[in-house]
Design an enzyme around this catalytic site. Structure first.
Site, mmCIF file in Angstrom:
data_model
loop_
_atom_site.group_PDB
_atom_site.id
_atom_site.type_symbol
_atom_site.label_atom_id
_atom_site.label_comp_id
_atom_site.label_asym_id
_atom_site.label_seq_id
_atom_site.Cartn_x
_atom_site.Cartn_y
_atom_site.Cartn_z
ATOM 1 N N THR A 28 0.812 -1.216 0.000
ATOM 2 C CA THR A 28 0.000 0.000 0.000
ATOM 3 C C THR A 28 0.848 1.269 0.000
ATOM 4 O OG1 THR A 28 -0.166 -0.154 2.414
ATOM 5 C CG2 THR A 28 -1.992 -1.058 1.133
ATOM 6 N N ARG A 54 0.473 -3.729 6.606
ATOM 7 C CA ARG A 54 -0.080 -3.731 7.963
ATOM 8 C C ARG A 54 -1.109 -2.627 8.180
ATOM 9 N NH1 ARG A 54 5.208 -1.504 11.302
ATOM 10 N NH2 ARG A 54 5.327 0.529 10.278
ATOM 11 N N GLU A 56 -4.597 -1.195 7.571
ATOM 12 C CA GLU A 56 -5.918 -1.548 7.042
ATOM 13 C C GLU A 56 -6.616 -0.358 6.382
ATOM 14 O OE1 GLU A 56 -6.829 -0.318 11.309
ATOM 15 O OE2 GLU A 56 -5.176 -1.156 10.147
ATOM 16 N N LYS A 146 21.158 4.818 0.202
ATOM 17 C CA LYS A 146 21.701 4.990 1.562
ATOM 18 C C LYS A 146 22.345 3.716 2.100
ATOM 19 C CE LYS A 146 18.492 8.722 2.586
ATOM 20 N NZ LYS A 146 18.069 8.845 1.180
ATOM 21 N N SER A 190 8.264 11.482 -3.446
ATOM 22 C CA SER A 190 7.879 10.525 -2.416
ATOM 23 C C SER A 190 7.766 11.218 -1.063
ATOM 24 C CB SER A 190 8.897 9.384 -2.339
ATOM 25 O OG SER A 190 10.170 9.888 -1.985
#
Length: 352
Positions: A28, A54, A56, A146, A190
């Site tokens: 997600t 994780r 919902e 990184k 992002s």
């Protein structure tokens, strides 16, 4: 003029996905949503596509965009990569795993170090073991610039994660499973990146700059998806793939958003670098050039460099080679950045 990475990938179907079951950890997140959109665009009747995460609420929101009533192969699994038993259950019948789940905010990782370790390191090992305990045949794990010569905990955990996935090729036995890694730079727009921060303050007369010398690599979300799909098709198992992408100066991003702004230098944050690396001089001993990508081969005997180059047409990089955002061959100009930012803002509007 810089050309987008693996652009042809978007116009043709990825043969490796036909009649396959795919699972995306962290499904997600920004990458997960873009990856799912691409797969469903090309294979709306895909056998099975599992979004594993994780959160919902994000799963509920994602299901509004990609409803199971329209895409019969979609599955939404609530689960954490820290939960080994849940992973094993979720991986039943899965052919391809894309591992995108991570805790990646640098300041949060510095303040909550073991939480970062539990997700990024122990979670990675859980994914490896669940894959080995199932019939998964291809694993592509997402990494970060990184992870090269890390200066913060997040980078260190991702370096450790990379090592776990590459070493898993040693213990796969006769399962025929391939583990590989893709390592790329900052994804434009992002969450937590500099561009949306500057956009939120574009009407201010002054923009805060950590350091006027600071540079970063840049890749779009769609190019990141392209690269993962390329790895699914082309990885032999054991490679860390690095894309050839442009850099930008943070000051140029600020000027692209607000040409009249002044800068307030506030200093770099703990664990932050002036320039980002994706391939260090030490890595270069095992690095080959595959055209649009570099491949860092394992220092162990998982892949023989000479035969790998013969099979793939790759060429070893020069001795002492490194890949650094400050020494890059191409920097995005202010005009190029303005065009990319405008496209990002328009896409954001289209997606709500």
């Amino acid at each position: 003029m810089w050309r987008p990475l693996v652009a042809p990938q978007r116009t043709r179907k990825i043969k490796m996905l036909k009649d396959k079951s795919i699972l995306v950890t962290g499904g997600t997140g920004s990458f997960g949503r873009a990856f799912v959109a691409r797969v469903l665009e090309q294979y709306p009747d895909i056998k099975r596509l599992v979004i594993y995460s994780r959160d919902e609420l994000k799963q509920f929101e994602m299901e509004q965009q990609f409803p199971r009533s329209r895409y019969r192969g979609l599955r939404y699994f609530i689960g954490d990569v820290r939960d080994a038993a849940r992973l094993r259950r979720a991986f039943e019948g899965i052919d391809i795993v894309i591992h995108a789940a991570a805790l990646k905010q640098v300041p949060a990782a510095e303040y909550n170090p073991f939480e970062c370790i539990k997700t990024n390191v122990m979670g990675a090992q859980n994914v490896v073991e669940a894959c080995l305990d199932s019939d998964v045949k291809c694993v592509v794990a997402l990494s970060t610039d990184k992870a090269a010569a890390p200066s913060n905990l997040y980078g260190a955990t991702k370096l450790c994660s990379d090592k776990l996935f590459i070493a898993a090729n040693h213990i796969q036995g006769d399962r025929g499973i391939r583990f590989s890694v893709v390592r790329y730079g900052n994804v434009m727009g992002s969450r937590g990146s500099v561009m949306p921060f500057f956009l939120s303050r574009r009407h201010d007369k002054t923009l805060p700059i950590t350091d006027p010398r600071m540079t970063r690599f840049n890749i779009s979300l769609q190019e990141g998806v392209d690269m993962v799909l390329w790895a699914v098709e082309n990885a032999e198992g054991g490679e860390i793939f690095v894309p050839k992408i442009p850099s930008y100066r943070v000051t140029d991003v600020a000027r692209a958003i607000n040409p009249d702004c002044e800068f307030e230098v506030i200093g770099i944050r703990p664990g932050e670098k002036i320039h980002e690396e994706m391939i260090t001089v030490s890595d270069s001993l095992n690095t080959v050039d595959r055209g649009q990508f570099y491949a860092i081969l394992p220092s162990s005997d998982i892949l023989d460099p000479a035969s790998y180059c013969e099979r793939t047409g790759a060429v070893p990089v020069p001795e002492g080679f490194s890949y650094n955002s400050g020494d890059n061959d191409h920097f995005l100009s202010v005009v190029e950045l303005q065009a990319l930012i405008a496209r990002h803002v328009e896409n954001a509007k289209d997606h709500g």
